[in-house]
Design a protein around this motif. Structure first.
Motif, short mmCIF file in Angstrom:
data_model
loop_
_atom_site.label_atom_id
_atom_site.label_comp_id
_atom_site.label_asym_id
_atom_site.label_seq_id
_atom_site.Cartn_x
_atom_site.Cartn_y
_atom_site.Cartn_z
N HIS A 31 0.87 -1.17 0.00
CA HIS A 31 0.00 0.00 0.00
C HIS A 31 0.91 1.23 0.00
O HIS A 31 2.11 1.12 0.29
CB HIS A 31 -0.91 0.00 1.23
N PRO A 32 0.37 2.42 -0.31
CA PRO A 32 1.23 3.61 -0.32
C PRO A 32 1.98 3.84 0.99
O PRO A 32 3.14 4.28 0.96
CB PRO A 32 0.23 4.74 -0.60
N ALA A 33 1.36 3.54 2.12
CA ALA A 33 2.03 3.75 3.40
C ALA A 33 3.11 2.70 3.66
O ALA A 33 4.17 3.01 4.22
CB ALA A 33 1.02 3.76 4.54
N GLN A 156 -8.06 8.37 0.71
CA GLN A 156 -6.87 8.67 1.51
C GLN A 156 -5.65 7.96 0.95
O GLN A 156 -4.53 8.49 1.03
CB GLN A 156 -7.09 8.27 2.97
N TRP A 157 -5.84 6.77 0.37
CA TRP A 157 -4.71 6.08 -0.26
C TRP A 157 -4.14 6.91 -1.42
O TRP A 157 -2.92 6.93 -1.62
CB TRP A 157 -5.14 4.71 -0.76
N ARG A 159 -4.29 10.18 -1.68
CA ARG A 159 -3.58 11.31 -1.07
C ARG A 159 -2.23 10.86 -0.52
O ARG A 159 -1.22 11.56 -0.66
CB ARG A 159 -4.44 11.92 0.04
N ASP A 160 -2.20 9.69 0.11
CA ASP A 160 -0.93 9.16 0.61
C ASP A 160 0.05 8.91 -0.54
O ASP A 160 1.26 9.11 -0.40
CB ASP A 160 -1.16 7.85 1.37
N LYS A 163 1.55 12.28 -1.73
CA LYS A 163 1.97 13.20 -0.65
C LYS A 163 3.38 13.70 -0.90
O LYS A 163 4.27 12.96 -1.29
CB LYS A 163 1.90 12.47 0.69
N GLU A 165 6.92 15.81 0.38
CA GLU A 165 7.77 16.28 1.47
C GLU A 165 8.76 17.24 0.85
O GLU A 165 9.75 16.82 0.24
CB GLU A 165 8.49 15.12 2.17
N VAL A 171 6.68 8.37 -1.90
CA VAL A 171 6.23 7.12 -2.51
C VAL A 171 6.89 6.93 -3.87
O VAL A 171 7.32 5.82 -4.23
CB VAL A 171 4.70 7.06 -2.61
#
Length: 633
Positions: A31-33, A156-157, A159-160, A163, A165, A171
């Motif tokens: 998963h993205p996280a 939310q996936w 968006r993750d 995301k 930085e 990702v």
């Protein structure tokens, strides 16, 4: 994508034991996280998931099979699901039943399809798939499936996924690291989760720009629009052009029209892009070559192709088959048409085969070239004519380059029938078989090549027939001339014939065929064909063979994780054996420096000698490197 629900119904596997579940390396997914935590130095499967075969150069044959097919226009993408998202063995398994992709000559790019909300959304290809594709000059693309909410998708996936930085996309950084470590070529982005907005769409566009700076390819799927909503355009429009202009290709959803594709091609040109960077999707998952396709919309008769073509789930030919022979028959019809001859696609059938529209390509451009006709799966495994394993298997890393033309036979009257044979392999799991009673000389066109010969070059062939003269000749097309090599003699056993080609040094070999002379019925097996510059010294053995793990899988078998240090110089593959003291039993092979052996006959407390040898591109072999393993309780 309209058929994504089918992904959740793919077969799952249950490991034989907890020990085997821990030992068996699997293809990677996240998963993205969770991908943010991936580190190849701590992922114990990472070493087993690397492809090492470089992308081969491909060229158009000097004499293409089909005058109707176009060159340099439409390309073909194949979106293939080889296995479930999870529990997908990294390096094949002990089962012949597998989608052994082997019409690579018509495919430009393969997308490793898959993903599910409950398991993982970002999939890295098996190294076996990448090895086989790259050997044939085909790029391999990992898949990102951000599913519709109906299939468990969560905004939310998304968006993750995008995301930021600072000026980085974490990702994307990990996906770049994965692709470069594992050796594949890019990512397919399939964003179908509803609930986005303009900002999310802009972030996704910037994500694509960022990823492409790494040199990886990015393919965008027509779903998310510039507003962030999901609305399949089935064309290139103002709603999705912002993604297309930043991507290498865009896969258009299945519900396209003739006018929509024509408008898309026009818009692509206005954007200074090739219309062949647009891929018109065709969903063949349910019906294969019985699918209704608007062929004239993509390939208008007498005009340039409109766009490229993308097949969603062409492994239908395997999934719908009743046997390996049925699979190969269906696969041939899918790619070549119902006549089974790429040079003759004339038929009243709507599905004429891809050979009718797309000129085949050949990766046979550098010496040495050797093929044993190994399809990458089989009932047994032979080495040099001796069967060294009777275990069924699949492992596309071991697949050879297969004949360019399947099958093109010329001659008056009754002709011979070529086929691939899993019952009598010479080296690997398959041989070429030719049967029939020709009433005239039959030429079986096999390989298109572009091989510049040297003063040391030689042609070799290993074959056998029943009792009586073989009546076989090899025909080499060198420049504009044909060199006829008589294979003659009696060939009840495997017979290797070698012909020097020094007189043609500096010339280019462009085609390899076999000629079958008339004179009665014939059954001939061809185990190897090669063009090589023979070497005086064999490859150097690998070193530092280590047993990473041994796991008991039954009362009489264990599995083992093995690693070693690569032999210096180019190596085609490594082969792993068990030495019993009287014979070598083939356990598997890989292009990698790590291999999982799923089954070794070994009782508790018993010790066995494992041998690993390096195999060159010309199938010269090194001395073995050895390590001992002991059966665990």
């Amino acid at each position: 994508m309209s058929s994504t629900a089918a992904l959740t119904s793919l077969l799952t596997e249950t490991p034989a034991s907890a020990a085997e579940a821990v030992a068996q390396p699997h293809a990677s997914y996240w998963h993205p996280a969770t991908i943010l935590d991936w580190d190849p130095t701590t992922d114990r499967d990472a070493r087993y998931n690397r492809s090492t075969v470089p992308l081969a150069k491909r060229v158009v044959p000097v004499r293409p099979a089909n005058a109707h097919a176009h060159t340099g226009e439409a390309r073909v993408q194949a979106l293939v699901a080889y296995a479930p998202t999870s529990n997908n063995p990294s390096q094949g398994s002990l089962d012949m039943n597998y989608y052994a992709t082997n019409y690579w000559q018509y495919i430009d790019e393969l997308v490793f399809w898959g993903g599910s909300a409950s398991e993982g959304l970002i999939l890295a290809p098996n190294p076996t798939v990448t090895d086989a594709a790259h050997r044939n000059g085909v790029r391999v693309i990992g898949n990102v499936f951000l599913p519709p909410t109906a299939y468990g998708g969560q905004i939310q996936w998304v968006r993750d996924f995008v995301k930021r930085e600072g000026d980085r996309f974490p990702v994307a950084d990990k996906m770049i690291q994965v692709a470069k470590h594992y050796g594949f070529d890019g990512w397919f982005l399939n964003q179908e989760t509803a609930g986005g907005n303009t900002q999310l769409a802009n972030d996704m566009r910037d994500f694509i720009v960022y990823m492409r700076k790494s040199g990886l390819r990015v393919i965008w799927y027509d779903a998310m629009t510039d507003s962030g909503s999901v609305s399949w355009q089935n064309a290139l429009t103002a709603r999705n052009k912002m993604f297309f202009e930043q991507s290498d290709d865009m896969f258009l959803n299945f519900w396209w029209s003739t006018q929509g594709l024509a408008n898309s091609a026009t818009l692509a040109r206005q954007m200074n892009r090739s219309p062949y960077d647009l891929v018109s999707g065709v969903d063949v998952e349910a019906n294969g070559y019985n699918t209704s396709v608007g062929w004239a919309s993509v390939f208008p008769e007498g005009k340039p192709h409109t766009t490229s073509l993308g097949f969603y789930r062409p492994e239908w030919t395997f999934k719908s088959a009743s046997s390996p022979a049925d699979f190969y028959s269906r696969d041939n019809r899918f790619w070549v048409g119902q006549n089974g001859d790429p040079s003759n696609t004339t038929t009243t059938a709507a599905w004429k085969g891809i050979a009718h529209y797309i000129t085949e390509l050949t990766p046979i451009t550098t010496l040495p070239f050797v093929t044993n006709f190994n399809t990458g799966h089989g009932k047994k495994f032979a080495i040099g004519g001796a069967v060294r394993s009777t275990q069924a298997w699949n492992n596309l890393s071991l697949q050879d380059v297969l004949p360019t033309w399947r099958w093109s036979v010329t001659g008056a009257g009754t002709r011979v029938t070529p086929s691939l044979d899993w019952d009598d392999p010479y080296d690997g799991g398959t041989a070429l078989k030719i049967t029939g009673t020709p009433v005239s000389a039959n030429d079986v066109r096999l390989f298109a090549t572009s091989l510049k010969l040297t003063g040391n070059s030689q042609f070799e062939i290993v074959h056998r027939t029943g009792v009586g003269p073989s009546r076989l000749q090899a025909i080499l097309r060198i420049g504009t001339t044909e060199k006829v090599l008589d294979l003659g003699g009696f060939s009840g056993a495997w017979r290797r014939s070698v012909f020097p080609l020094a007189e043609h040094a500096g010339a280019t070999l462009t085609e390899i065929s076999l000629r079958v002379l008339p004179g009665g019925p014939i059954t001939a097996s061809i185990g190897r064909i090669g063009v090589t510059n023979p070497v005086l010294t064999p490859p150097v053995a690998p070193s530092s063979v280590q047993v990473e793990q041994v796991s008991r899988t039954s009362t009489t078998t264990v599995s083992a994780r093995l690693t070693w240090t690569r032999a210096p110089g180019p190596v085609r593959q490594y082969r792993v054996y068990k030495w019993t003291g009287t014979e070598r039993i083939f356990l598997g092979g890989t292009t990698n420096d790590a291999y999982f052996v799923p089954a070794i006959l070994l009782n508790t407390g018993e010790t066995a000698s494992i041998e690993v040898e390096a195999v060159s591109e010309a199938f010269d072999v090194s001395p073995p490197a050895r390590v001992s393993i002991t059966g665990t309780p």
